[in-house]
Design a protein around this motif. Structure first.
Motif, PDB file in Angstrom:
ATOM      1  N   ALA A   1       3.875 -14.824   3.209  1.00 24.18           N
ATOM      2  CA  ALA A   1       2.874 -15.459   2.345  1.00 24.18           C
ATOM      3  C   ALA A   1       2.508 -14.603   1.140  1.00 24.18           C
ATOM      4  O   ALA A   1       2.331 -15.114   0.029  1.00 24.18           O
ATOM      5  N   GLU A   2       2.398 -13.276   1.350  1.00 20.43           N
ATOM      6  CA  GLU A   2       1.869 -12.394   0.302  1.00 20.43           C
ATOM      7  C   GLU A   2       2.882 -11.384  -0.228  1.00 20.43           C
ATOM      8  O   GLU A   2       2.639 -10.739  -1.253  1.00 20.43           O
ATOM      9  N   GLY A   3       3.986 -11.229   0.490  1.00 19.22           N
ATOM     10  CA  GLY A   3       4.904 -10.157   0.134  1.00 19.22           C
ATOM     11  C   GLY A   3       4.437  -8.850   0.740  1.00 19.22           C
ATOM     12  O   GLY A   3       3.395  -8.790   1.403  1.00 19.22           O
ATOM     13  N   PRO A   4       5.181  -7.754   0.534  1.00 15.46           N
ATOM     14  CA  PRO A   4       4.786  -6.456   1.090  1.00 15.46           C
ATOM     15  C   PRO A   4       3.415  -6.006   0.580  1.00 15.46           C
ATOM     16  O   PRO A   4       3.179  -5.992  -0.634  1.00 15.46           O
ATOM     17  N   SER A   5       2.535  -5.689   1.503  1.00 16.12           N
ATOM     18  CA  SER A   5       1.192  -5.218   1.149  1.00 16.12           C
ATOM     19  C   SER A   5       0.655  -4.382   2.297  1.00 16.12           C
ATOM     20  O   SER A   5       1.171  -4.433   3.415  1.00 16.12           O
ATOM     21  N   GLU A   6      -0.399  -3.620   2.042  1.00  9.26           N
ATOM     22  CA  GLU A   6      -0.995  -2.800   3.094  1.00  9.26           C
ATOM     23  C   GLU A   6      -1.544  -3.670   4.222  1.00  9.26           C
ATOM     24  O   GLU A   6      -1.505  -3.283   5.388  1.00  9.26           O
ATOM     25  N   LYS A   7      -2.050  -4.875   3.869  1.00  8.82           N
ATOM     26  CA  LYS A   7      -2.587  -5.771   4.885  1.00  8.82           C
ATOM     27  C   LYS A   7      -1.496  -6.329   5.791  1.00  8.82           C
ATOM     28  O   LYS A   7      -1.744  -6.669   6.944  1.00  8.82           O
ATOM     29  N   ALA A   8      -0.284  -6.458   5.254  1.00 12.50           N
ATOM     30  CA  ALA A   8       0.830  -6.986   6.045  1.00 12.50           C
ATOM     31  C   ALA A   8       1.482  -5.906   6.908  1.00 12.50           C
ATOM     32  O   ALA A   8       2.245  -6.209   7.816  1.00 12.50           O
ATOM     33  N   LEU A   9       1.155  -4.639   6.633  1.00  9.50           N
ATOM     34  CA  LEU A   9       1.749  -3.520   7.357  1.00  9.50           C
ATOM     35  C   LEU A   9       1.137  -3.399   8.751  1.00  9.50           C
ATOM     36  O   LEU A   9      -0.085  -3.488   8.908  1.00  9.50           O
ATOM     37  N   VAL A  10       1.964  -3.210   9.764  1.00  9.68           N
ATOM     38  CA  VAL A  10       1.494  -2.996  11.137  1.00  9.68           C
ATOM     39  C   VAL A  10       1.703  -1.525  11.481  1.00  9.68           C
ATOM     40  O   VAL A  10       2.840  -1.041  11.529  1.00  9.68           O
ATOM     41  N   GLU A  11       0.611  -0.813  11.700  1.00 13.42           N
ATOM     42  CA  GLU A  11       0.687   0.617  11.973  1.00 13.42           C
ATOM     43  C   GLU A  11       1.193   0.880  13.394  1.00 13.42           C
ATOM     44  O   GLU A  11       0.897   0.129  14.314  1.00 13.42           O
ATOM     45  N   THR A  12       1.932   1.955  13.544  1.00 15.58           N
ATOM     46  CA  THR A  12       2.388   2.398  14.859  1.00 15.58           C
ATOM     47  C   THR A  12       1.517   3.574  15.315  1.00 15.58           C
ATOM     48  O   THR A  12       0.776   4.158  14.510  1.00 15.58           O
ATOM     49  N   PRO A  13       1.595   3.958  16.597  1.00 16.00           N
ATOM     50  CA  PRO A  13       0.863   5.155  17.042  1.00 16.00           C
ATOM     51  C   PRO A  13       1.238   6.396  16.235  1.00 16.00           C
ATOM     52  O   PRO A  13       0.380   7.245  15.958  1.00 16.00           O
ATOM     53  N   VAL A  14       2.508   6.498  15.818  1.00 16.26           N
ATOM     54  CA  VAL A  14       2.938   7.660  15.023  1.00 16.26           C
ATOM     55  C   VAL A  14       2.223   7.664  13.680  1.00 16.26           C
ATOM     56  O   VAL A  14       1.709   8.692  13.229  1.00 16.26           O
ATOM     57  N   MET A  15       2.156   6.515  13.028  1.00 19.92           N
ATOM     58  CA  MET A  15       1.482   6.429  11.736  1.00 19.92           C
ATOM     59  C   MET A  15      -0.007   6.736  11.869  1.00 19.92           C
ATOM     60  O   MET A  15      -0.576   7.489  11.057  1.00 19.92           O
ATOM     61  N   ARG A  16      -0.644   6.193  12.905  1.00 19.54           N
ATOM     62  CA  ARG A  16      -2.075   6.452  13.102  1.00 19.54           C
ATOM     63  C   ARG A  16      -2.327   7.919  13.410  1.00 19.54           C
ATOM     64  O   ARG A  16      -3.305   8.509  12.945  1.00 19.54           O
ATOM     65  N   GLY A  17      -1.439   8.524  14.210  1.00 18.07           N
ATOM     66  CA  GLY A  17      -1.583   9.947  14.512  1.00 18.07           C
ATOM     67  C   GLY A  17      -1.465  10.807  13.266  1.00 18.07           C
ATOM     68  O   GLY A  17      -2.189  11.793  13.112  1.00 18.07           O
ATOM     69  N   MET A  18      -0.550  10.443  12.374  1.00 17.11           N
ATOM     70  CA  MET A  18      -0.387  11.190  11.121  1.00 17.11           C
ATOM     71  C   MET A  18      -1.627  11.052  10.244  1.00 17.11           C
ATOM     72  O   MET A  18      -2.089  12.022   9.637  1.00 17.11           O
ATOM     73  N   GLN A  19      -2.183   9.850  10.186  1.00 13.25           N
ATOM     74  CA  GLN A  19      -3.344   9.598   9.330  1.00 13.25           C
ATOM     75  C   GLN A  19      -4.605  10.285   9.842  1.00 13.25           C
ATOM     76  O   GLN A  19      -5.446  10.713   9.045  1.00 13.25           O
ATOM     77  N   THR A  20      -4.737  10.393  11.163  1.00 16.85           N
ATOM     78  CA  THR A  20      -5.963  10.949  11.750  1.00 16.85           C
ATOM     79  C   THR A  20      -5.819  12.401  12.201  1.00 16.85           C
ATOM     80  O   THR A  20      -6.806  13.014  12.609  1.00 16.85           O
TER      81      THR A  20
END
Length: 358
Positions: free
Chosen positions: A129-148
């Motif tokens: 519907a929107e194309g690639p966007s941060e809202k369309a991105l599904v975070e993984t545990p690895v991504m969340r661990g890196m961010q936090t």
């Protein structure tokens, strides 16, 4: 949380973690809730200055845990390696709980684990519907661990296919997760690291590439060194199981646990405890975890189909089920052990009869 079957380590041992924080005067790495010394105390147990008792979570070589904790203070990831049932996942969970206060960032490795389970995925309805966007991105545990800036656990790394494993190389070497669709990247915060586990029984399934191996420090967790050590592990885990399941059964006599551990160690080592009789080893690992399972199953049998007191008849089915992984080869090994070892022990007649009857 009283009806939860199994709480996370940071919830189950919250009081210990809080007490360790209060007493912890050592330097803490950035984003760690405890110092490395206190993390080791949490894993190995001990008495704090105020007399508070920390229960051991791992019973074994303290130096191995010190090496594991020291690794996680560096830019190297940690690989816990060994036979099935040697507490790799257990140690991984408690390390994450003591370091990050959160043991829930887990990737379960399987043959079907894809790149999107490690890097990131997409909400395809939004993507279309929107194309690639941060809202369309599904975070993984690895991504969340890196961010936090927290510890991420990857279970059974060698079950994951080699091409998917290698998606970790950039994450571990550059501490960056590129997101080319958004022309951006996630930069790992201090405190982030990865603890992976792998079984040596899976050697040759999906071995790590040399590039990925170099980014891990490997700590091999062995089977318990001594009989007493293994009995203590089984006893502690069985007692915690009884509390959670609230079984209407008496606590198992230490002698029953000793007999189960003796059977498993003798079959695992291929020789009796006294070293006098050689034994054929079965195809299974007969790990400490399986010994715990046999005792727990026996308690359930005693509670609901017996008089509440653990007896040989309650344990027999669990023992045979653990040993006989191959119905032909293991049956011969077990029958020989039963007749040449178990039958000759005067105080093991009840186990012999119960197993023979089955």
């Amino acid at each position: 949380m009283s009806n939860v079957l199994r709480q996370h380590a940071e919830q189950l041992f919250l009081e210990e973690l809080e007490e360790l924080k209060k007493q912890d005067n050592e330097k803490r790495p950035y984003n760690w809730i405890l110092s490395p010394q206190s993390v080791v105390t949490y894993l190995m147990g001990g008495t704090l200055k105020n007399g508070f008792e920390i229960q051991p979570k791992y019973i074994g070589n303290r130096r191995l845990i010190e090496i594991a904790v020291a690794t996680l203070t560096t830019d190297r990831a940690l690989l816990l390696y060994g036979l099935p049932g040697t507490a790799k996942s257990w140690v991984s969970e408690h390390l994450a709980a003591a370091i990050s206060g959160d043991s829930t960032m887990i990737v379960q490795g399987t043959a079907g684990t894809g790149e999107e389970a490690i890097r990131y995925g997409w909400n395809y309805a939004r993507l279309l519907a929107e194309g690639p966007s941060e809202k369309a991105l599904v975070e993984t545990p690895v991504m969340r661990g890196m961010q936090t800036g927290k510890i991420v656990r990857i279970e059974e790394l060698t079950r994951i296919s080699a091409d998917v494993q290698d998606t970790l190389i950039t994450i571990l070497s550059e501490k960056t997760l590129p997101v080319p669709e958004l022309n951006t990247a996630v930069m790992a915060q201090k405190g982030f690291n990865i603890i992976a586990t792998a079984n040596n029984r899976d050697k040759g399934v999906n071995d790590l590439s040399s590039a990925l191996k170099r980014r891990f420090n490997t700590v091999i967790l062995p089977v318990p060194d001594s009989m007493e050590e293994e009995i203590d592990i089984v006893r502690r885990r069985v007692e915690s199981y009884e509390k959670v399941m609230d079984l209407p059964a008496e606590k198992p006599a230490l002698e029953e646990i000793r007999r189960i551990v003796t059977i498993f160690r003798e079959l695992r080592n291929g020789v009796t405890v006294d070293g006098k009789t050689k034994i054929k080893a079965p195809s299974g690992t007969l790990s400490t975890a399986e010994a715990i399972s046999v005792v727990n199953n026996g308690l359930a049998m005693a509670a609901y189909f017996g008089d509440g007191q653990l007896k040989a008849a309650d344990l027999a089915a669990g023992i045979i089920g653990a040993v006989l992984k191959d119905p032909v080869q293991d049956k011969l090994v077990w029958q020989e052990y039963l007749e040449t070892v178990v039958k000759t022990r005067e105080d093991w007649k009840d186990i012999y009869r119960a197993c023979r009857d089955l």
